[in-house]
Design a protein around this motif. Sequence first.
Motif, PDB file in Angstrom:
ATOM      1  N   ALA A  81       0.715  -1.212  -0.220  1.00  0.00           N
ATOM      2  CA  ALA A  81      -0.110  -0.068   0.074  1.00  0.00           C
ATOM      3  C   ALA A  81       1.128   1.317  -0.167  1.00  0.00           C
ATOM      4  O   ALA A  81       0.745   2.043  -0.801  1.00  0.00           O
ATOM      5  CB  ALA A  81      -0.941   0.096   1.390  1.00  0.00           C
ATOM      6  N   MET A  82       2.007   1.029   0.724  1.00  0.00           N
ATOM      7  CA  MET A  82       2.836   2.485   0.755  1.00  0.00           C
ATOM      8  C   MET A  82       3.498   2.344  -0.569  1.00  0.00           C
ATOM      9  O   MET A  82       3.571   3.754  -1.014  1.00  0.00           O
ATOM     10  CB  MET A  82       3.984   2.105   1.972  1.00  0.00           C
ATOM     11  N   MET A  83       3.815   1.358  -1.281  1.00  0.00           N
ATOM     12  CA  MET A  83       4.486   1.577  -2.466  1.00  0.00           C
ATOM     13  C   MET A  83       3.201   2.225  -3.534  1.00  0.00           C
ATOM     14  O   MET A  83       3.646   2.929  -4.648  1.00  0.00           O
ATOM     15  CB  MET A  83       4.679   0.222  -3.140  1.00  0.00           C
ATOM     16  N   MET A  84       2.088   2.111  -3.227  1.00  0.00           N
ATOM     17  CA  MET A  84       1.068   2.776  -4.171  1.00  0.00           C
ATOM     18  C   MET A  84       0.831   4.111  -3.916  1.00  0.00           C
ATOM     19  O   MET A  84      -0.134   4.696  -4.408  1.00  0.00           O
ATOM     20  CB  MET A  84      -0.245   2.039  -4.118  1.00  0.00           C
ATOM     21  N   GLY A  85       1.607   4.579  -2.724  1.00  0.00           N
ATOM     22  CA  GLY A  85       1.543   5.995  -2.316  1.00  0.00           C
ATOM     23  C   GLY A  85       0.556   6.313  -1.101  1.00  0.00           C
ATOM     24  O   GLY A  85       0.110   7.277  -0.850  1.00  0.00           O
TER      25      GLY A  85
END
Lengths: 289, 236
Positions: free
Chosen positions: A183-187
């Motif tokens: 989820a962090m990688m998706m911003g």
Amino acid sequence: MIITTILNIVIGGLIMGGIYAIISMGLSIQYGVARILNVSHGEIIMFGALLTWALQSSGVHPMLALLIGCPAAFIVGFVLHRTIYKRLKDISPTQGAFEGNAMLVSFGIMYVLANIAMMIWGNQQKGYSFMAYAVNFAGTSIPVNRLFVLVIALIVSVLFYLFLTRSRLGKSIRAASQDATAAMMMGVKINRVAAICFGIGAVLAAIAGALISMIYQVNTTIGLGYTVIAIIVVVLGGMGSVPGSMLGGFILGFIGSAVSYKDPSLSMVAYYLIIMVLLLVKPKGLLGR
Amino acid sequence: MTMLEVSNINCFYGNVQVLWDVSLKVEQAEIVALLGANGAGKTTLLNTITGLMRPKSGHVRFMGESLDNIPSHAILERGIAYLPEGGRLFPEMTIRENLEMGAYPMSLWKHRKENMERVFELFPKLKERQKQLACTLSGGEKQMLAMARGLMSNPKCCLFDELSYGLAPIVVTEVFNIVKSLREQGITVLLVEQNVHQTMEIADRAYVLENGRIVLDGQCCDLVNDDYIKKAYLGL
Ligand SMILES: Nc1ncnc2c1ncn2[C@@H]1O[C@H](COP(=O)(O)OP(=O)(O)OP(=O)(O)O)[C@@H](O)[C@H]1O
Ligand SMILES: [Mg+2]
């Protein structure tokens, strides 16, 4: 006669189930996203109930009290996460250490909240009469306040489900609970979403508390019992699964209603029995992965 | 034009240094491969480029601008898409929802419908199954969805971490063909791979990372004839 009994159990089950579902969905997203098993959840429920009672006795309609309580609860949950849990997460060396420490901290918060409530309200039972009339249905008389609570509980559950499945924020909450790093990688700003989940969990607890005060007598010691029920439901439904919490809430509500019909003091025993059997048969819960 | 420039990066996990003075450059519409054995530090380098990790020293620049203090969601918005190792889909979300998450930052969210149509043209199979949960897809389909999700941000540059991992040879070819088509659209690709043979066929240039250091770099056509590469990576 038998029809009346069944109808009573079903209505009782729906009401308890609705309240359990709300409480547990709150605990579930707090654990799912913030990874905190929030033992102080029940104290927010207790505050919701007693504040509704207090406002009601100074002339505020319970539904209006609920409207005041929701934003207040959100702020409490959000700020608790931002100030204490976020810092705890930053200083914890590992995820496991954080989860353990966070649970201990939530125990501390539980005692603080319980004692504040005790200082304000003492330990007597508090109740008020709300929509104190009944309607007849299939030969059974059903108190209107209970029907009202049931309707509100169902509306809240449906709205919450729609929020999670339809809104951008809701999707980010589900994504973060399934894979926080991805989820962090998706911003997704994970700390912000975790704080929001904490706030939403507190709002659900406060709503449940207000609903409980409309149909039962309440006092400052009810919190822990509801925390235990919420934990049982969350484990029953599968840790972190919101649909699981909803399902588990209603299952437990029906069982509680049926057992209480024979002897109210047995319902907790029944809950523990169910959870023990379930953990042996299906350790990941009904809808767990 | 240089799209991505990593200069003299040193990275640590706690006290352990895993990247030593790493530098690399990727030009626009190039496919650059980053090769290396397990534990060489490839994923660490991609995490550093995307701001999930910060180097102790060294810089990352994208289209001439420094990314050193830019939060990772803003790096995504600037046009770098990251396809993490193993795909990392959201298992209990549908194909459609996974794709939407690829356009999560506000500036991208507004354009998610157009971008989804564009991505569906590249992956028509996904369009038919929009409502299917990601956990029910096959390995190859999962990797396709992961790529599609990465492309939902309409990136200028894609970082792919082990796209071919665990895929049947025929699916690898299919996936790599999509990578080539990205280059034709002007998209820059940094491809982390262990599948050296097939990677050398599609990449323009390659870097080799060993124990956290770049030990070799060059045009792929030269590298395939390099004795060291032949011995260490191509098993010849
Ligand atoms: N979170 C972490 N904490 C501590 N050490 C780590 C962490 N992640 C990676 N490492 C170490 O850093 C080194 C580089 O790891 P990295 O994942 O970047 O390698 P890689 O080249 O991607 O390997 P692989 O091909 O297996 O994916 C390894 O020695 C690894 O053990
Ligand atoms: Mg790796």
